[in-house]
Design a protein around this motif. Structure first.
Motif, PDB file in Angstrom:
ATOM      1  N   UNK A 141       0.816  -1.244   0.122  1.00 55.28           N
ATOM      2  CA  UNK A 141      -0.079  -0.049  -0.204  1.00 55.28           C
ATOM      3  C   UNK A 141       0.919   1.092   0.170  1.00 55.28           C
ATOM      4  N   UNK A 142       0.416   2.468  -0.565  1.00 56.78           N
ATOM      5  CA  UNK A 142       1.357   3.521  -0.759  1.00 56.78           C
ATOM      6  C   UNK A 142       0.428   4.821  -0.951  1.00 56.78           C
ATOM      7  N   UNK A 171       5.034   3.842   2.220  1.00 51.82           N
ATOM      8  CA  UNK A 171       4.635   2.527   1.987  1.00 51.82           C
ATOM      9  C   UNK A 171       4.195   1.821   3.153  1.00 51.82           C
ATOM     10  N   UNK A 172       3.232   0.739   3.045  1.00 54.30           N
ATOM     11  CA  UNK A 172       3.081   0.093   4.085  1.00 54.30           C
ATOM     12  C   UNK A 172       3.056  -1.545   3.282  1.00 54.30           C
ATOM     13  N   UNK A 173       3.927  -2.532   3.567  1.00 56.12           N
ATOM     14  CA  UNK A 173       3.974  -3.750   3.205  1.00 56.12           C
ATOM     15  C   UNK A 173       3.434  -4.594   4.079  1.00 56.12           C
ATOM     16  N   UNK A 174       2.305  -5.345   3.693  1.00 55.54           N
ATOM     17  CA  UNK A 174       1.524  -6.206   4.507  1.00 55.54           C
ATOM     18  C   UNK A 174       1.577  -7.859   4.255  1.00 55.54           C
ATOM     19  N   UNK A 175       2.193  -8.580   5.208  1.00 56.26           N
ATOM     20  CA  UNK A 175       2.384  -9.985   4.891  1.00 56.26           C
ATOM     21  C   UNK A 175       1.111 -10.462   5.913  1.00 56.26           C
ATOM     22  N   UNK A 200      -9.233   1.898   3.060  1.00 57.81           N
ATOM     23  CA  UNK A 200      -8.946   1.404   4.480  1.00 57.81           C
ATOM     24  C   UNK A 200      -7.055   1.506   4.608  1.00 57.81           C
ATOM     25  N   UNK A 201      -6.615   1.937   3.438  1.00 54.58           N
ATOM     26  CA  UNK A 201      -5.193   1.815   3.502  1.00 54.58           C
ATOM     27  C   UNK A 201      -4.648   3.052   3.099  1.00 54.58           C
ATOM     28  N   UNK A 202      -4.465   3.201   1.585  1.00 54.25           N
ATOM     29  CA  UNK A 202      -3.773   4.104   0.954  1.00 54.25           C
ATOM     30  C   UNK A 202      -4.137   5.846   1.118  1.00 54.25           C
ATOM     31  N   UNK A 203      -5.677   5.813   1.155  1.00 56.81           N
ATOM     32  CA  UNK A 203      -6.397   7.134   1.441  1.00 56.81           C
ATOM     33  C   UNK A 203      -5.842   7.540   2.881  1.00 56.81           C
ATOM     34  N   UNK A 229      -4.810   1.284  -2.356  1.00 61.66           N
ATOM     35  CA  UNK A 229      -5.122   0.294  -1.297  1.00 61.66           C
ATOM     36  C   UNK A 229      -4.486  -0.953  -1.692  1.00 61.66           C
ATOM     37  N   UNK A 230      -3.831  -1.276  -3.075  1.00 69.97           N
ATOM     38  CA  UNK A 230      -3.552  -2.632  -3.327  1.00 69.97           C
ATOM     39  C   UNK A 230      -4.342  -3.798  -2.907  1.00 69.97           C
TER      40      UNK A 230
END
Length: 127
Positions: A50-51, A90-94, A70-73, A63-64
């Motif tokens: 997400x970025x 960026x937030x990378x989610x595993x 819930x994420x990018x915005x 939001x990828x």
């Protein structure tokens, strides 16, 4: 307005999902695309990258695949609220196998963004 001179990274874990917050200085969309490609290679097994970024008057978020809004915005709103520019967050989610629900997901992405921004050295943007 402020920005960062270097890249920074932090990690939080919520319900077995790992959220990696990253921030990079940014001067162009081409540079953004290169950083994103590098992260996609480095984090092949990540479920979402997400970025949100701001370069001058231009801004964008993604939001990828996470539920819309819930994420990018929220990350982009964080950049506006903190008056940050010429950077990408960026937030990378595993994914850890446990769904968080929209509200908790949004809070977790924002927390990951806040964590990495708090770890970063912010500098004044030259006018």
């Amino acid at each position: 307005m402020k920005t960062v001179n270097n890249s920074y990274q932090t990690k939080i874990e919520v319900e077995k999902s790992k959220f990696i917050g990253l921030v990079y200085p940014l001067t162009s969309e081409e540079q953004f695309k290169e950083i994103l490609k590098g992260l996609q290679k480095e984090h092949k097994k990540a479920r979402h990258i997400v970025y949100a970024y701001r370069i001058g008057q231009k801004s964008k978020s993604c939001d990828d695949g996470e539920p819309k809004g819930t994420a990018g915005r929220p990350l982009l709103e964080l950049l506006h609220k903190k008056e940050l520019n010429n950077l990408v967050l960026f937030v990378v989610r595993y994914f850890g196998g446990i769904k968080l629900g929209a509200g908790r997901l949004l809070r977790t992405y924002v927390n990951a963004g806040v964590e990495v921004l708090n770890s970063a050295e912010l500098v004044e943007l030259e006018a």
